[in-house]
Structures are given as structure tokens and as C-alpha cells.
Design a protein around this motif. Structure first.
Motif, PDB file in Angstrom:
ATOM      1  N   ALA A 120      -8.233   9.105   7.454  1.00 25.97           N
ATOM      2  CA  ALA A 120      -8.753   8.578   8.687  1.00 25.97           C
ATOM      3  C   ALA A 120     -10.476   8.290   8.783  1.00 25.97           C
ATOM      4  O   ALA A 120     -11.032   7.511   9.022  1.00 25.97           O
ATOM      5  CB  ALA A 120      -8.793   9.808   9.845  1.00 25.97           C
ATOM      6  N   ILE A 121     -10.981   9.294   7.664  1.00 30.83           N
ATOM      7  CA  ILE A 121     -12.323   8.810   7.503  1.00 30.83           C
ATOM      8  C   ILE A 121     -12.483   7.605   6.601  1.00 30.83           C
ATOM      9  O   ILE A 121     -13.578   6.861   7.052  1.00 30.83           O
ATOM     10  CB  ILE A 121     -13.036  10.226   6.887  1.00 30.83           C
ATOM     11  CG1 ILE A 121     -13.153  11.362   7.420  1.00 30.83           C
ATOM     12  CG2 ILE A 121     -14.115   9.769   5.855  1.00 30.83           C
ATOM     13  CD1 ILE A 121     -14.030  11.245   8.222  1.00 30.83           C
ATOM     14  N   TRP A 122     -11.637   7.402   5.705  1.00 31.18           N
ATOM     15  CA  TRP A 122     -11.745   6.192   4.989  1.00 31.18           C
ATOM     16  C   TRP A 122     -11.771   4.810   5.895  1.00 31.18           C
ATOM     17  O   TRP A 122     -12.113   3.855   5.738  1.00 31.18           O
ATOM     18  CB  TRP A 122     -10.793   5.970   3.986  1.00 31.18           C
ATOM     19  CG  TRP A 122     -10.994   7.093   3.014  1.00 31.18           C
ATOM     20  CD1 TRP A 122      -9.837   7.717   2.509  1.00 31.18           C
ATOM     21  CD2 TRP A 122     -11.889   7.278   2.143  1.00 31.18           C
ATOM     22  NE1 TRP A 122     -10.458   8.707   1.664  1.00 31.18           N
ATOM     23  CE2 TRP A 122     -11.616   8.602   1.337  1.00 31.18           C
ATOM     24  CE3 TRP A 122     -13.255   7.026   2.045  1.00 31.18           C
ATOM     25  CZ2 TRP A 122     -12.549   9.110   0.277  1.00 31.18           C
ATOM     26  CZ3 TRP A 122     -14.405   7.662   1.134  1.00 31.18           C
ATOM     27  CH2 TRP A 122     -13.853   8.530   0.466  1.00 31.18           C
ATOM     28  N   GLY A 155       0.071   7.499   6.141  1.00 33.31           N
ATOM     29  CA  GLY A 155      -0.008   5.840   6.074  1.00 33.31           C
ATOM     30  C   GLY A 155       0.573   5.276   7.206  1.00 33.31           C
ATOM     31  O   GLY A 155       0.314   4.098   7.766  1.00 33.31           O
ATOM     32  N   LEU A 156       1.796   5.597   7.570  1.00 28.74           N
ATOM     33  CA  LEU A 156       2.709   5.209   8.616  1.00 28.74           C
ATOM     34  C   LEU A 156       2.386   5.446   9.946  1.00 28.74           C
ATOM     35  O   LEU A 156       2.422   4.358  10.546  1.00 28.74           O
ATOM     36  CB  LEU A 156       4.062   5.528   8.179  1.00 28.74           C
ATOM     37  CG  LEU A 156       5.556   4.891   8.937  1.00 28.74           C
ATOM     38  CD1 LEU A 156       5.480   3.248   8.628  1.00 28.74           C
ATOM     39  CD2 LEU A 156       6.581   5.551   8.980  1.00 28.74           C
ATOM     40  N   VAL A 195       0.879  -1.216  -0.075  1.00 27.09           N
ATOM     41  CA  VAL A 195      -0.089  -0.038   0.091  1.00 27.09           C
ATOM     42  C   VAL A 195       0.751   1.345   0.003  1.00 27.09           C
ATOM     43  O   VAL A 195       0.712   2.076  -0.871  1.00 27.09           O
ATOM     44  CB  VAL A 195      -0.771  -0.028   1.168  1.00 27.09           C
ATOM     45  CG1 VAL A 195      -1.819   1.136   1.347  1.00 27.09           C
ATOM     46  CG2 VAL A 195      -1.942  -1.004   0.998  1.00 27.09           C
ATOM     47  N   SER A 196       1.838   1.375   0.794  1.00 27.78           N
ATOM     48  CA  SER A 196       2.586   2.443   0.960  1.00 27.78           C
ATOM     49  C   SER A 196       3.668   2.777   0.133  1.00 27.78           C
ATOM     50  O   SER A 196       4.170   4.054  -0.013  1.00 27.78           O
ATOM     51  CB  SER A 196       3.216   2.660   2.518  1.00 27.78           C
ATOM     52  OG  SER A 196       4.188   1.619   2.498  1.00 27.78           O
ATOM     53  N   GLN A 206      -2.804  16.600   2.578  1.00 28.47           N
ATOM     54  CA  GLN A 206      -2.528  15.312   2.907  1.00 28.47           C
ATOM     55  C   GLN A 206      -2.957  14.945   4.465  1.00 28.47           C
ATOM     56  O   GLN A 206      -3.411  13.982   4.696  1.00 28.47           O
ATOM     57  CB  GLN A 206      -1.335  14.723   2.682  1.00 28.47           C
ATOM     58  CG  GLN A 206      -0.983  14.643   1.294  1.00 28.47           C
ATOM     59  CD  GLN A 206      -1.801  13.701   0.740  1.00 28.47           C
ATOM     60  OE1 GLN A 206      -2.299  12.669   1.215  1.00 28.47           O
ATOM     61  NE2 GLN A 206      -1.522  13.356  -0.589  1.00 28.47           N
ATOM     62  N   LEU A 207      -2.600  16.045   5.492  1.00 29.05           N
ATOM     63  CA  LEU A 207      -2.791  15.708   6.987  1.00 29.05           C
ATOM     64  C   LEU A 207      -4.074  16.286   7.495  1.00 29.05           C
ATOM     65  O   LEU A 207      -4.096  15.972   8.675  1.00 29.05           O
ATOM     66  CB  LEU A 207      -1.679  16.453   7.568  1.00 29.05           C
ATOM     67  CG  LEU A 207      -0.004  16.088   7.146  1.00 29.05           C
ATOM     68  CD1 LEU A 207       0.714  17.074   7.888  1.00 29.05           C
ATOM     69  CD2 LEU A 207       0.115  14.579   7.402  1.00 29.05           C
ATOM     70  N   CYS A 208      -5.157  16.500   6.409  1.00 28.83           N
ATOM     71  CA  CYS A 208      -6.192  17.089   7.075  1.00 28.83           C
ATOM     72  C   CYS A 208      -7.022  15.874   7.696  1.00 28.83           C
ATOM     73  O   CYS A 208      -8.181  16.312   8.262  1.00 28.83           O
ATOM     74  CB  CYS A 208      -7.073  17.722   5.816  1.00 28.83           C
ATOM     75  SG  CYS A 208      -7.592  16.582   4.297  1.00 28.83           S
ATOM     76  N   GLY A 209      -6.919  14.603   7.345  1.00 26.61           N
ATOM     77  CA  GLY A 209      -7.502  13.614   8.027  1.00 26.61           C
ATOM     78  C   GLY A 209      -8.565  12.827   7.076  1.00 26.61           C
ATOM     79  O   GLY A 209      -9.281  11.907   7.666  1.00 26.61           O
TER      80      GLY A 209
END
Length: 535
Positions: free
Chosen positions: A312-314, A444-445, A92-93, A306-309
């Protein structure tokens, strides 16, 4: 002087054109070739980026089973669970690692090939990655899937830098934002397509999951056969290839009109300012005091992007849908609504960006995300207290996605192209792309550890990031709507407390040319166009 300018001297003096003239956003600004270029470019570039973000979700159990079977066949025993988790995390990463590599390649490839031919060559990465991943199951080599994801990341890194540059440079300033938003729209369409094709009735089955990755070759082939018939960026032709005739012809083709004097003069004005400037390196751009706040703003914008979250929603979507009483079999179909909301919000942003501007959409998008992140933290904390609370969480999920795609989802790529002059733009996109992909990799990490330690309160971290971004843009970001690249540079000059020497020495002459008829100069390029009756 043009008859339109004579008829409206005050409007011409202020740098604006009156109602009903081509300077305003009219249907004449949207030529058929501009639409074709944006759709073909985005379909073979940003669409693939969005598609690869979502395509790995549906076949996850089948891919893990394939890893286990391959390992057992080679080593005679099943794979260790920790090793399997590591392999899947790498799969993935590594897409983000490839994206970083592709971003760093942009300046070198773009300088030699230009915008259009870089996009064409980039299709080779997509087609080779599609073949590797589609054939991995038949070959029994999971390494092919991992390498294919890396190559696909390289494709994404190149396309997300070159495509916004290309669209920025071929479009009139009156529709530059709307045309640039096509990048975000096709990212959302790609995410939705990946979700749709991953349904069990289509390609999300154990026997057909490799075809999910083989589909990647189709957009790449469409772009490969279509893009050669479109012109190169006229700004690239004039600035870096010094091909004035080719630049004029490209403008005429893209804009669908014979009289391109206004566009040519705009580029020539920028060209006179930067006549003796070579392409700027990344280090030179970072050190330059004349673009200090432009660079800072691009870094902040891409980091917040990218860091807005949104990742996290997914992560929480399936569990929230399950808490709302939706059966596991129905969750993939309900999840399609998130992709649909993304696409609709991006289209809405494209329709209103030239009316509202970049600044309100960006500040409003991050502000609303911060608000709904706060609400969803409350609903997830108390979701067992009432049966209707999980449904409120679903509404918050859709609202966060819509807020993101209505502004923060596409405007960062537009601003990166608008903030910098032609000589600085490739280096600027390298900086923006590096921040983008490193932030993607960091999310992702680190997110699993943040989620494990904070649980539902992790959304407060993202709310803080969104709110910080909104406040920063409120105080720092100028509106770039309907401004030339030189005017945007001047808007930052006061904050930078430094005016580039070229602009400083030419500012008086440039102002005089705006307010009075220019004196003929036999040696100037503009005079050559005057002699030919173009201006």
C-alpha cells in the motif's frame, strides 16, 4: 574434554562459553567462505526476487503500449481497455503464482539435489525467463513476457525457501541470525537496483526496457559459475546423505578451522535424537502436536510479512510526493530514497540482530509500523489543511519502510529455519512459502478494492494487522538467539504440551552428557570421532 571447557566448567555446564572463547560472536566466526557463500547465494537468489518486485514499475506505459501494438497487429483493432488492464494485472500477479509453484517443488528437488545443487539448477529458470522477457519485444509476442514472469516466480519460490535453509545450516549458531539477514539485505538491494536501472537515463526508455529484464541473467550466471566451488550444507550431508567425512570437511571449509569438534557434536546430538526419523511431509507436520505452535507462529509471521501494508505504501508514494510539491519528472529520483532506506535498515538489522535478538526486532518493527500507519492516516486525511502536512506523510513513508526492513523484512525466513529440526525443515519451508505467496497474491488482488472503498483509511486495516502481529509475538515467540535447534524445540515444548518421543527418551542421557564426561561407546559415531582425536 576440551581444555577450554575444563577451564570454565560452570560456563560449559550451562551450555555457554566464556568471554574470549569461540562460542561467542567473534571475528573468527566470520570466515571468508561463509561470507562468499552468503553473498553469492543471495546475489543469485533473493536479489533477483527483490529486483523483480520493482522492475515492472518504470516501464509500465511502454509495456502497455507494446501489448496494444501486438494486439492491433494480430486482430486489426486496438485492444479493449478492460482487456489491457486484465493482461497487465496477470503480468504482475503471475509472479506470485509462479512463486507458489516453485515453493511446492522445493521438497522434491531438494531431497534429490540438496541445498547447493538446487540453487544451481534454479539458475536455469532465471536465465530462461530473462531470455524470454528480453526477446518479447523483438518477437512481437507479449505472451513471452507473461510466461517469463511466471518462470521468474518459480525461481523466486525455490530460492526463498532453499537459500535460508542453506545459510541456516552452514553458519554457527552465534552468527546464524546475522548471516540469515543477508537474504533480506539482498532483497532490498534488488528493489533498489530495479528502481535505479528503471530511470530514463539508464534502461527505463521505450527502446531499452527489454534490457531491464535481460539483466536478470547476470546474477544467475555469477551464481552458476561460483557456487560449484563451495561445499554442500554439512547438515544435509550428515542427516540425509549420511556422509560424515563430507560433513566434517564442509564444516572445516566454511568455518576456516581444523577443529570443528563443537559443531560436529552439536549436529551429532541432533542426529541421535532423530536417528530413525524420515523427512516429514507437510500433512504430517501440520498434524504433529509436537510442533503445533511452531507451525502456527510461522504461518502468522509469513502472513504478517505480506499483509502488513508495505504494498500500500508503494501505491501511495507517487501521489504523496506529488502533493508535497515534487514535480512528476523528479518523483522517480525521489523514490530512490525509499530503496536506499530499505537497504540501510536491512543492513542495520543484520548488524544488531545477534546483539538484540530476533524477538525485539520483530515486535518493535511491527509495533512501529502500526504507529506510523496511524499517523499517515491522519496526515493523508488532512493533507490539504497545511502545506507542511504532505512532508510529514513522506517522513511516515520512510519510517514505515525502515521499521519493516529492520525486523519483519528478513527475520521470518530466519525463524522458519530455526524453529524446526532437520527432518521437518523442508516441509516447514513449503508451508511458510505457500502462506507467503498466497498472501502476496491476495494483496495484489484485493488491495485495489480495499483502497477504492476505504481510501486513505485503508492504512488502519494494515495498522490492525501489524499490531495484532506484535501482540502475538510478544506472548508466543521465544528468543532463538544463540540457541541450538534442539534448544529452540525445547522452548516450544511447554506451550505445545507435548515432547517428541525421541527427545523424551533421550533427554536424560543428553543432560548427563552435558554435565559429565560421556562414557565410551564403541558403536557410536561420536566415539569414532574421539578415536580419531577430533573431540
Amino acid at each position: 574434554m576440551d581444555s577450554r571447557a575444563r577451564a570454565h566448567p560452570r560456563a560449559a555446564k550451562r551450555g555457554r562459553t566464556p568471554r574470549g572463547t569461540p562460542g561467542r560472536r567473534t571475528r573468527k566466526d566470520w570466515s571468508c567462505l561463509l561470507l562468499v557463500a552468503s553473498f553469492v547465494g543471495a546475489f543469485g537468489s533473493s536479489f533477483l526476487y527483490g529486483y523483480n518486485l520493482s522492475v515492472v514499475n518504470a516501464p509500465t506505459p511502454y509495456i502497455k503500449a507494446f501489448y496494444n501494438e501486438s494486439w492491433e497487429r494480430r486482430h486489426g483493432h486496438p485492444i479493449d481497455p478492460d482487456t489491457l488492464t486484465l493482461l497487465w494485472s496477470v503480468t504482475v500477479s503471475i509472479f506470485a503464482i509462479g512463486g507458489l509453484v516453485g515453493t511446492l517443488m522445493v521438497k522434491l528437488i531438494g531431497k534429490v539435489l540438496g541445498r547447493k545443487y538446487t540453487l544451481l539448477v534454479n539458475n536455469g529458470f532465471a536465465i530462461s525467463a530473462a531470455l524470454l522477457m528480453a526477446c518479447s519485444l523483438q518477437a512481437g509476442a507479449f505472451e513471452m513476457l507473461i510466461v517469463g514472469r511466471f518462470i521468474m516466480g518459480v525461481d523466486g519460490g525455490i530460492s526463498l525457501s532453499v537459500l535460508p535453509m542453506y545459510l541456516n545450516e552452514i553458519s554457527p549458531k552465534e552468527i546464524r541470525g546475522a548471516l540469515g539477514q543477508v537474504t533480506a539485505i539482498f532483497i532490498c538491494i534488488g528493489v533498489f537496483t530495479g528502481q535505479l536501472l528503471g530511470l530514463p537515463e539508464l534502461l527505463g526508455k521505450e527502446s531499452t526496457w527489454p534490457y531491464l529484464f535481460g539483466v536478470i541473467a547476470v546474477p544467475a550466471l555469477v551464481q552458476l559459475v561460483s557456487l560449484p566451488f563451495l561445499p554442500e550444507s554439512p547438515r544435509f550431508l550428515l542427516f540425509e546423505k549420511h556422509d560424515q567425512a563430507g560433513a566434517e570437511k564442509a564444516f572445516q571449509t566454511f568455518l576456516g578451522k581444523a577443529d570443528v569438534s563443537r559443531e560436529v557434536e552439536e549436529v551429532l546430538a541432533e542426529s541421535r535424537v532423530q536417528r530413525n526419523i524420515q523427512l516429514v511431509s507437510v500433512l504430517e507436520l501440520l498434524r504433529s502436536p509436537f510442533v503445533r505452535w511452531q507451525v502456527i507462529t510461522v504461518i502468522v509471521t509469513m502472513a504478517c510479512y505480506q499483509l502488513c501494508g508495505l504494498n500500500a505504501i508503494w501505491f501511495y508514494t507517487n501521489s504523496i510526493f506529488g502533493k508535497a510539491g515534487i514535480s512528476p519528472e523528479m518523483i522517480p529520483y525521489i523514490t530512490l530514497s525509499t530503496g536506499g532506506i530499505e537497504t540501510l535498515a536491512a543492513i542495520f538489522s543484520g548488524l544488531v540482530i545477534e546483539r538484540l535478538g530476533r524477538r525485539p526486532l520483530l515486535i518493535g518493527g511491527f509495533g512501529l509500523m502500526a504507529l506510523f500507519f496511524g499517523i499517515i492516516t491522519i496526515t493523508l486525511t488532512f493533507q490539504d489543511h497545511a502545506p507542511w502536512i504532505p512532508y510529514l506523510s513522506i517522513v511516515c513513508i520512510l519510517a514505515i519502510i525502515a521499521s519493516f526492513c529492520s525486523g519483519p523484512g528478513g527475520i521470518p525466513f530466519i525463524l522458519t529455519g530455526e524453529f524446526f529440526q532437520q527432518s521437518q525443515r523442508p516441509a516447514a519451508f513449503i508451508i511458510a512459502g505457500t502462506v507467503n505467496w498466497l498472501s502476496n497474491f491476495a494483496v495484489g488482488l484485493l488491495f485495489p478494492f480495499i483502497q477504492k472503498s476505504l481510501d486513505t483509511y485503508c492504512f488502519l486495516v494494515f495498522a490492525t494487522i501489524c499490531l495484532t502481529g506484535a501482540v502475538y509475538f510478544y506472548f508466543v515467540l521465544p528468543e532463538t538467539k544463540n540457541r541450538t535447534f534442539a534448544e529452540i524445540s525445547q522452548a516450544f515444548a511447554k506451550r505445545n504440551k507435548a515432547i517428541p518421543p525421541e527427545e523424551n527418551t533421550n533427554s536424560a542421557a543428553s543432560d548427563a552428557k552435558v554435565t559429565r564426561k560421556p562414557e565410551p561407546d564403541p558403536a557410536s559415531t561420536l566415539d569414532n570421532y574421539t578415536k580419531n582425536g577430533i573431540v
